[in-house]
Scaffold this motif. Structure first.
Motif, mmCIF file in Angstrom:
data_model
loop_
_atom_site.group_PDB
_atom_site.id
_atom_site.type_symbol
_atom_site.label_atom_id
_atom_site.label_comp_id
_atom_site.label_asym_id
_atom_site.label_seq_id
_atom_site.Cartn_x
_atom_site.Cartn_y
_atom_site.Cartn_z
ATOM 1 N N GLN A 171 0.848 -1.188 0.000
ATOM 2 C CA GLN A 171 0.000 0.000 0.000
ATOM 3 C C GLN A 171 0.880 1.234 0.000
ATOM 4 O O GLN A 171 1.935 1.249 0.622
ATOM 5 C CB GLN A 171 -0.890 -0.004 1.238
ATOM 6 C CG GLN A 171 -1.912 -1.133 1.206
ATOM 7 C CD GLN A 171 -2.997 -0.951 2.238
ATOM 8 O OE1 GLN A 171 -2.697 -0.620 3.370
ATOM 9 N NE2 GLN A 171 -4.238 -1.143 1.846
ATOM 10 N N GLY A 172 0.467 2.257 -0.700
ATOM 11 C CA GLY A 172 1.263 3.482 -0.737
ATOM 12 C C GLY A 172 0.716 4.460 -1.743
ATOM 13 O O GLY A 172 -0.448 4.367 -2.155
ATOM 14 N N VAL A 173 1.543 5.385 -2.158
ATOM 15 C CA VAL A 173 1.138 6.421 -3.103
ATOM 16 C C VAL A 173 1.022 5.804 -4.502
ATOM 17 O O VAL A 173 1.950 5.154 -4.957
ATOM 18 C CB VAL A 173 2.191 7.543 -3.121
ATOM 19 C CG1 VAL A 173 1.782 8.657 -4.069
ATOM 20 C CG2 VAL A 173 2.411 8.085 -1.720
ATOM 21 N N PRO A 174 -0.119 5.942 -5.185
ATOM 22 C CA PRO A 174 -0.218 5.398 -6.548
ATOM 23 C C PRO A 174 0.711 6.141 -7.497
ATOM 24 O O PRO A 174 1.000 7.330 -7.290
ATOM 25 C CB PRO A 174 -1.680 5.612 -6.929
ATOM 26 C CG PRO A 174 -2.215 6.607 -5.972
ATOM 27 C CD PRO A 174 -1.364 6.594 -4.754
ATOM 28 N N ILE A 175 1.164 5.425 -8.565
ATOM 29 C CA ILE A 175 2.045 6.058 -9.559
ATOM 30 C C ILE A 175 1.305 7.231 -10.190
ATOM 31 O O ILE A 175 0.177 7.084 -10.650
ATOM 32 C CB ILE A 175 2.433 5.031 -10.660
ATOM 33 C CG1 ILE A 175 3.058 3.789 -10.049
ATOM 34 C CG2 ILE A 175 3.361 5.673 -11.697
ATOM 35 C CD1 ILE A 175 4.324 4.015 -9.284
ATOM 36 N N GLY A 176 1.957 8.385 -10.232
ATOM 37 C CA GLY A 176 1.300 9.567 -10.795
ATOM 38 C C GLY A 176 0.414 10.278 -9.795
ATOM 39 O O GLY A 176 -0.192 11.294 -10.123
ATOM 40 N N LEU A 182 -4.525 12.811 -2.152
ATOM 41 C CA LEU A 182 -4.630 11.505 -1.511
ATOM 42 C C LEU A 182 -5.323 11.614 -0.164
ATOM 43 O O LEU A 182 -5.208 12.618 0.526
ATOM 44 C CB LEU A 182 -3.236 10.908 -1.317
ATOM 45 C CG LEU A 182 -2.618 10.267 -2.559
ATOM 46 C CD1 LEU A 182 -1.229 9.760 -2.237
ATOM 47 C CD2 LEU A 182 -3.492 9.138 -3.064
ATOM 48 N N ASP A 183 -6.009 10.543 0.232
ATOM 49 C CA ASP A 183 -6.656 10.538 1.541
ATOM 50 C C ASP A 183 -5.610 10.308 2.624
ATOM 51 O O ASP A 183 -4.507 9.829 2.367
ATOM 52 C CB ASP A 183 -7.702 9.428 1.584
ATOM 53 C CG ASP A 183 -7.082 8.079 1.365
ATOM 54 O OD1 ASP A 183 -7.157 7.238 2.260
ATOM 55 O OD2 ASP A 183 -6.489 7.867 0.275
#
Lengths: 197, 197
Positions: A171-176, A182-183
């Motif tokens: 889990q983490g920051v999506p690409i782009g 972000l929540d």
């Protein structure tokens, strides 16, 4: 109007599709009628063909046109990995990424006490059988990051403990993705799982 | 995957419907496959039936299953009024309101110099013929309140001048509409056309 009875019936059926309401169903049907030869006929034929040939893979729950799907019958994919997904749409999304080379197990939902969906309804016992029968070394839980999805993931991980290695998607920051959009949950998950550069 | 070729082809066709993209088409097809017997089969049958029977009314352009639609062949609707609409969807919207008891003329678009759509493409000469042939007393222009719609309305009104009474739908505040959410054009049109209580 008796004249439009058939058209009204078609609109009513189309409105049952997810994402279409009565208004968009009417628009779609008018579009189809305008393109009778080019779109409507081929679509009706193709839909009839798929309706009579589509079936669920007896092994993994994927949809296809044979009892055992292409992925399950592909020997090159017997690499000891099973990816557990909620839905066939999730399986397709995984396949589009083209990274996973093992096999799948489609649950068809998540555990839910409220809707009284138990492990048997999701084919979890069948997953247990597969883990033994297919000599699986790793089960990858690719369930949605919702409460129900994560509850189901924990249940499956519990059941498979000591038998096989169980992993889950990072889990983490999506690409782009932009932090600003972000929540909070995603940002804190990404922070907790931070990596050395 | 050869196994899913038919399903992929169906998704591709579904994605051509207005309001559906590749993602929602996939979702719709999965939903259909899950409800093969209850929804997919009847939908395919109904679509095939409509594709082979639907046709445009030779008189007004409405869609139906006969060469002359129910509205045009209904003698009780020969009250000397023709309502001109852009599209069959607009005709259906008028019919749902249940107030208009005359007949229709579907243009199938609007005049557009940019797309080189002229009066002949919209069947405006046929409308002129109908006005004479069906002894029409009033032509009601129910065209969209867009620039193209209003240009077309003006053109038709010009052509029919001195032959027949030409009216257009009233513009103003929609029923249930809140002033705060209305655009400036609508508010000023409603103000200009204000009525004594």
């Amino acid at each position: 109007m008796s004249d439009t009875k058939d058209i009204d019936a078609l609109i009513e059926l189309m409105a049952k599709l997810p994402g279409l309401g009565p208004r968009s169903a009417r628009r779609a049907v008018l579009h189809l009628i305008r393109k009778r030869g080019l779109l409507m006929m081929p679509l009706a034929d193709q839909m009839g063909r798929v309706a009579s040939t589509a079936r669920e893979c007896l092994n993994c729950g994927n949809v296809g046109t044979s009892d055992i799907c292409d992925i399950c019958s592909d020997d090159r994919r017997a690499n000891g990995e099973i990816c557990v997904v909620e839905d066939v749409a999730d399986l397709w999304a995984m396949e589009r990424s083209g990274v996973f080379k093992g096999r799948y197990h489609v649950l068809g939902g998540t555990l839910s006490a409220l809707d009284s969906i138990g492990p048997e309804d999701l084919g979890i016992p069948r997953l247990m059988d597969r883990v033994v029968g297919e000599t699986i070394s790793e089960v990858i839980l690719a369930l949605n990051a919702t409460i129900d999805g994560q509850t189901t993931a924990h249940y499956i991980a519990d059941q498979l403990e000591h038998q096989v290695s169980v992993t889950t998607l990072a889990q983490g920051v999506p690409i782009g993705g932009e932090l600003d959009y972000l929540d909070d949950g995603t940002i804190s998950a990404a922070l907790r799982a931070r990596k050395k550069v």
